[in-house]
Design an enzyme around this catalytic site. Structure first.
Site, PDB file in Angstrom:
ATOM      1  N   GLN A 150       9.904 -27.609  50.122  1.00 33.67           N
ATOM      2  CA  GLN A 150      10.758 -26.885  49.181  1.00 33.67           C
ATOM      3  C   GLN A 150      10.418 -25.395  49.174  1.00 33.67           C
ATOM      4  OE1 GLN A 150      13.451 -28.216  47.511  1.00 33.67           O
ATOM      5  NE2 GLN A 150      12.977 -29.947  48.824  1.00 33.67           N
ATOM      6  N   ASP A 151       9.142 -25.078  49.315  1.00 39.39           N
ATOM      7  CA  ASP A 151       8.707 -23.691  49.383  1.00 39.39           C
ATOM      8  C   ASP A 151       9.330 -23.007  50.607  1.00 39.39           C
ATOM      9  OD1 ASP A 151       7.120 -21.396  48.604  1.00 39.39           O
ATOM     10  OD2 ASP A 151       5.793 -21.905  50.276  1.00 39.39           O
ATOM     11  N   HIS A 152       9.301 -23.689  51.741  1.00 41.27           N
ATOM     12  CA  HIS A 152       9.923 -23.138  52.952  1.00 41.27           C
ATOM     13  C   HIS A 152      11.410 -22.898  52.740  1.00 41.27           C
ATOM     14  CE1 HIS A 152       7.145 -22.889  56.370  1.00 41.27           C
ATOM     15  NE2 HIS A 152       6.453 -23.825  55.752  1.00 41.27           N
ATOM     16  N   HIS A 154       5.629 -28.211  49.825  1.00 38.38           N
ATOM     17  CA  HIS A 154       5.576 -27.273  50.950  1.00 38.38           C
ATOM     18  C   HIS A 154       6.961 -27.111  51.580  1.00 38.38           C
ATOM     19  CE1 HIS A 154       3.716 -25.062  54.207  1.00 38.38           C
ATOM     20  NE2 HIS A 154       4.221 -25.890  55.098  1.00 38.38           N
TER      21      HIS A 154
END
Length: 106
Positions: free
Chosen positions: A79-81, A77
């Site tokens: 890394q996604d941000h 999550h």
């Protein structure tokens, strides 16, 4: 999961979120032809993004030194941000450039 791990994850999420939010504010300023404000907000966005990236870089350095970081949904999550913020900031930079060019033709 220890507190240090959560601090790393939250450091990435918060700084990336701030970077994306500031980039969005910069885009809104550019829409109003306030390019001085847009540029200032993009500078702040870049600083926040650098903070998030520094947290990630520290993790990568530790990983390279043999200190393995657990990868779980929290880290994914985070890394996604980060990647979303980087992509959004790149897009906003291009849009601001287009708004500036359009002002020259108005």
């Amino acid at each position: 999961m220890d507190d240090n791990y959560l601090n790393v994850v939250m450091g990435i999420i918060m700084n990336a979120g701030n970077a994306k939010g500031l980039a969005h504010e910069a885009l809104e300023a550019a829409k109003l032809n306030d390019f001085e404000k847009a540029d200032q907000l993009m500078t702040e966005s870049s600083q926040a993004l650098a903070e998030a990236h520094n947290v990630q870089s520290d993790m990568l350095t530790k990983e390279a030194q043999g200190d393995h970081t657990e990868v779980n949904l929290y880290m994914v999550h985070a890394q996604d941000h980060l990647m979303t913020a980087i992509t959004y900031q790149d897009l906003v930079k291009e849009l601001i450039t287009l708004y500036k060019k359009n002002m020259n033709f108005a």
